[in-house]
Design an enzyme around this catalytic site. Structure first.
Site, PDB file in Angstrom:
ATOM      1  N   GLU A 227      43.827 -88.003 -98.414  1.00 56.71           N
ATOM      2  CA  GLU A 227      43.372 -86.681 -98.525  1.00 56.71           C
ATOM      3  C   GLU A 227      42.770 -86.076 -97.353  1.00 56.71           C
ATOM      4  OE1 GLU A 227      41.246 -85.995-102.243  1.00 56.71           O
ATOM      5  OE2 GLU A 227      40.558 -83.852-101.580  1.00 56.71           O
ATOM      6  N   ARG A 305      31.246 -83.892-107.877  1.00 54.45           N
ATOM      7  CA  ARG A 305      32.285 -84.535-108.940  1.00 54.45           C
ATOM      8  C   ARG A 305      31.285 -85.515-109.629  1.00 54.45           C
ATOM      9  NH1 ARG A 305      37.080 -83.375-111.468  1.00 54.45           N
ATOM     10  NH2 ARG A 305      37.710 -81.962-109.631  1.00 54.45           N
ATOM     11  N   GLU A 708      44.121 -88.331-112.336  1.00 47.49           N
ATOM     12  CA  GLU A 708      43.113 -89.186-112.135  1.00 47.49           C
ATOM     13  C   GLU A 708      42.198 -89.546-113.385  1.00 47.49           C
ATOM     14  OE1 GLU A 708      41.407 -85.901-109.587  1.00 47.49           O
ATOM     15  OE2 GLU A 708      40.727 -87.546-108.409  1.00 47.49           O
TER      16      GLU A 708
HETATM   17  N1  LUZ Z   1      39.404 -83.080-103.548  1.00 46.11           N
HETATM   18  C1  LUZ Z   1      38.639 -82.056-103.327  1.00 46.11           C
HETATM   19  C2  LUZ Z   1      39.312 -83.757-104.657  1.00 46.11           C
HETATM   20  O1  LUZ Z   1      38.615 -81.482-102.280  1.00 46.11           O
HETATM   21  N2  LUZ Z   1      37.850 -81.641-104.260  1.00 46.11           N
HETATM   22  C3  LUZ Z   1      37.843 -82.051-105.551  1.00 46.11           C
HETATM   23  O2  LUZ Z   1      37.378 -81.414-106.606  1.00 46.11           O
HETATM   24  C4  LUZ Z   1      38.850 -83.085-105.654  1.00 46.11           C
HETATM   25  N3  LUZ Z   1      38.774 -83.768-107.101  1.00 46.11           N
HETATM   26  C5  LUZ Z   1      39.375 -84.816-107.242  1.00 46.11           C
HETATM   27  C6  LUZ Z   1      40.185 -85.299-106.086  1.00 46.11           C
HETATM   28  N4  LUZ Z   1      40.233 -84.772-104.918  1.00 46.11           N
HETATM   29 MO1  MOS Z   2      42.493 -87.415-104.771  1.00 46.76          MO
HETATM   30  S1  MOS Z   2      41.073 -88.687-104.963  1.00 46.76           S
HETATM   31  O1  MOS Z   2      43.496 -87.429-103.419  1.00 46.76           O
HETATM   32  O2  MOS Z   2      42.766 -86.583-105.902  1.00 46.76           O
END
Ligand code: LUZ
Ligand code: MOS
Length: 761
Positions: A227, A305, A708
């Site tokens: 990510e 989160r 998730e």
């Molecule tokens: N990525 C993000 C995430 O930038 N914001 C989020 O709230 C999120 N939640 C789950 C996985 N990736």
């Molecule tokens: Mo994510 S932890 O790549 O939704």
């Protein structure tokens, strides 16, 4: 319902990843020299020996960066290459470029660096005590916790620990960068976030964004590990290509990937829970210390989160949640399926287990009694809408005959000494939307060719999760054509822009809706044209079913192909750009209040285990789930995500243990010392029931996000094992420390027999 559209090519090994693409004859290969120490000042870097290796072309360091030597989504405090200091073992310091990957790695081994070592902090609480924090600590409050304690009949306090987790995506971090004319660059990257790569490479090279083209065909898994952190490897590759004006490829080996990339954040937490004597939770106070590692990365967003999910699927009137991101000299931890949610949920489940023990009731009684109801307020002030926690719980209890499970487990434990069974229930409630509100947007580009076939580009990255299969279904369904007509294209920053990462389980919701927006425009143009052409009064009565144009449900004689070619000849625009931004969500980071999520996903899992209390080993006998998936786009994709997420959650709670030595060197640094669940570990008895009759969601065809949420079912295994251990050793206070490895089971059960102390673990 179609099968995963990559199933055949994956199985035959024909799907292409970065390392599989045809290589230009003059492609060079990069390898990375990384810091061997956890914290220190670089005194000297000697590249002479590396350069002398036959076939090594160049060694590149921070000094070569023409623009900004920085990356990062929130705060750009990650360096592409370390400059004066190193902050963790595995921090990239130099790039060795050579004719082959083997020669490049040989060059890496000849690198010499002198470092003046500085004190390293590895522990989150120690970092906090020393003021080493990232961003600001967060507090969420609801009700009045201070005056609530006096009303409680039972108060428990304790601490809970969860460990890191390695992503183990099949394709390691990879990039290839090809110079094009005029200082423009094509970057092939295994990234969940093409736009992040584009921007960061452009800033690093000091050029406008349009001069960097990022192309992503697919990823061999991401799980959050790509990510944010794919960006660094793309930058490193781009820097080498820029310096040498040659195509360069970097594909980390598994060992390099495991040693140089961040993991799930370990958390260390304290809890205090107060209840009435009949088991209502009146107050919950939690403090979470997140081990962020050396840099910011996504840690503050992940911390958020953890807060959003600190009360899981329960309603508690008085809550104070505190969380802080702590800077340590470890690999910079990053997104991982669940994104801090699982860490927060583990703590409240631990508190509930402890409260149940003190009250002398079952944990399940407390769980059910405090379950979130319609209209209940979350600590961030959103109200639960379409709350289905109770429904999934009650259906699971009835469908899987929980009373019988309990009876059978008791009977087994009465008649067995060295093996014991345990079971636990794990409800989940997971918010869907990026908690950073502006990220909740996506776009799509749809072309209809004159042979009637359709090309679809969106911002959604295929990483195995099946987004392309879902997009195929959505495009075909909305246009009324055969799925074979749909070609889902790669992601490319020249075709669609401003891509949010494919993350937060929101990829299908956001991109599916953007796609629907585009196909609606095409349908509108085509039906407007057809109504005029066929002299039909009401274009709204036109529809396309099975590639036939119908008017009021009756055939017009036009096929999809006829409609398209006629449209083209009459100069109808056969390209549409669609956009979607999730409506009605907002979050105020000053008050930590708002309707942060489009909706929540609910579900309940029952986990049953058998523990060998003499050897510490265990089997998962069964996992039985009732999951709220809305009305799905594709059930096969859905089931794959539920089972895969569960496997990862079970692994996190049981066998996956990340260990560092006291110098901050990763010990679990290979797949020989770090185990992930395999087919044999998964229970033979795995049942998944999707809730029926669920109302519409703001997502394509009433589906609900699924990436998730199922991960957190895995938390149930910890408490199932713990229950089995309690059957063996009833009056022992077991710790709340994940992962519950067989080693830890043994230590907890037989600490008094062991020559060394539990603390030594
Ligand atoms: N990525 C993000 C995430 O930038 N914001 C989020 O709230 C999120 N939640 C789950 C996985 N990736
Ligand atoms: Mo994510 S932890 O790549 O939704």
């Amino acid at each position: 319902m179609i099968k995963h559209i990559d199933a055949a090519s994956h199985t035959r090994g024909e799907s292409q990843y970065i390392d599989d693409m045809w290589q230009p004859a003059d492609l060079l290969h990069a390898a990375v020299y990384a810091s061997p120490v956890a914290h220190g000042k670089i005194v000297s870097l000697d590249v002479k020996e590396a350069l002398a290796v036959d076939g090594v072309v160049a060694v590149i360091t921070a000094k070569d960066v023409p623009g900004k030597n920085a990356w990062g989504n929130i705060i750009q405090d990650d360096l592409v290459l370390a400059a004066d200091h190193v902050h963790y073992v595995g921090e990239p310091v130099a790039i060795v470029v050579a004719k082959t990957p083997e020669i490049a790695r040989k060059g890496v081994r000849k690198m010499r660096m002198e470092v003046k070592e500085l004190p390293a902090i590895l522990d989150a609480r120690e970092a906090y005590a020393k003021g080493e924090i990232i961003g600001v600590p967060l507090t969420f409050t609801l009700g009045d916790i201070d005056s609530a304690w006096s009303k409680c009949d039972c108060i428990v306090e304790g601490s809970a620990e969860t460990g890191a987790q390695e992503h183990v995506y099949l394709e390691t971090q990879s990039a290839r960068v090809v110079p094009l004319e005029g200082n423009t660059w094509r970057v092939y990257s295994s990234t969940q976030s093409p736009t992040a790569v584009q921007k960061t490479v452009a800033l690093m090279l000091g050029i406008p964004f349009p001069q960097v083209e990022v192309e992503v065909k697919r990823l061999g898994g991401g799980f959050g590990g790509k990510e944010d952190q794919a960006t660094q490897w793309a930058c490193i590759t781009a820097l080498a290509a820029w310096k040498l004006k040659r195509p360069v490829q970097l594909v980390l080996s598994r060992a390099e990937d495991v040693r140089m990339t961040g993991k799930r954040h370990p958390y260390s937490s304290d809890f205090k829970m107060g209840l009435s004597k009949d088991g209502k939770i009146l107050a919950y106070d939690v403090k979470m210390y997140q081990n962020a590692g050396a840099t910011t990365d996504l840690s503050p967003a992940i911390l958020y989160r953890s807060m959003f999910h600190a009360t899981n699927a329960y309603f508690i009137p008085n809550v104070r949640a505190f969380a802080v991101s702590c800077r340590t000299n470890l690999l910079s931890n990053t997104a991982f399926r669940g994104f801090g949610g699982p860490q927060g949920m583990f703590v409240i489940e631990s508190a509930l287990a402890k409260a149940a023990e003190k009250l002398g009731v079952s944990k399940e009684q407390l769980q059910r009694k405090n379950m979130l109801k319609e209209g209940d307020t979350f600590p961030y002030r959103q109200k639960a809408k379409n709350a289905r926690a109770e429904r999934t719980w009650d259906e699971a209890v009835a469908l899987y005959k929980v009373a019988d499970i309990d009876k059978a487990v008791r009977a087994y434990n009465d008649t067995h000494f060295e093996t014991k069974k345990g079971w636990a229930m794990m409800p989940i409630c997971f918010g869907i939307s990026f908690t950073t509100t502006f990220l909740n947007q996506a776009s799509a580009l749809v072309h209809v060719y004159t042979d009637g076939n359709i090309s679809v580009t969106t911002n959604g990255v295929e990483m195995g999760q099946g987004i392309n299969t879902n997009l195929t279904e959505i495009a075909a369904r909305s246009l009324g054509v055969n799925p074979r007509r749909i070609k889902i294209e790669s992601n490319n920053t020249k075709r669609t822009i401003n891509m949010s990462p494919s993350a937060a389980s929101a990829c299908c919701d956001l991109n599916g809706n953007a796609l629907l927006n585009a196909t609606a425009q095409l349908l509108d143009r085509l039906t407007t044209f057809a109504a005029a052409s066929l002299k039909l009064a009401d274009k709204a009565k036109l529809s396309i079913v099975d590639e036939k144009l119908l008017y009021d449900g009756k055939e017009t004689g036009w096929s999809w192909e006829k409609l398209v070619i006629s449209g083209y000849l009459n100069r109808v625009d056969l390209t549409a750009h669609g956009f979607y931004g999730t409506p009605d969500i907002f979050f105020d980071v000053n008050t930590n209040q708002g309707d942060a999520f489009a909706y929540h996903v609910y579900g309940t899992a029952i986990v049953e285990v058998t523990v060998d209390c003499l050897r510490g080993i265990y089997d998962i006998d069964a996992v039985k789930i009732v999951h709220d998936a809305g009305s799905s786009v594709n059930q096969l994709i859905l089931l794959g995500q539920v089972e895969g997420g569960l496997a990862q959650g079970l692994g996190w709670m049981t066998m996956e243990e990340i260990k560092f030595n006291e110098k901050g060197v990763l010990l679990s640094n290979a797949l020989a010392t770090y185990k992930v669940p395999d087919a044999y570990f998964m229970p033979d008895n795995l049942q998944v029931k999707f809730l029926d009759n669920v109302g519409n969601q703001p997502s394509p065809y009433g589906s609900k996000a699924v990436g998730e949420p199922p991960f957190m079912y895995g938390i149930g295994v910890f408490f199932a094992i713990r229950n089995a251990m309690k059957a063996f050793k009833p009056n022992h206070e077991f710790r709340f420390e994940g992962p519950m490895t067989p080693e830890r089971v043994l230590m907890e059960l037989h600490s008094e027999l062991l020559p060394f102390k539990r603390q030594a673990l």
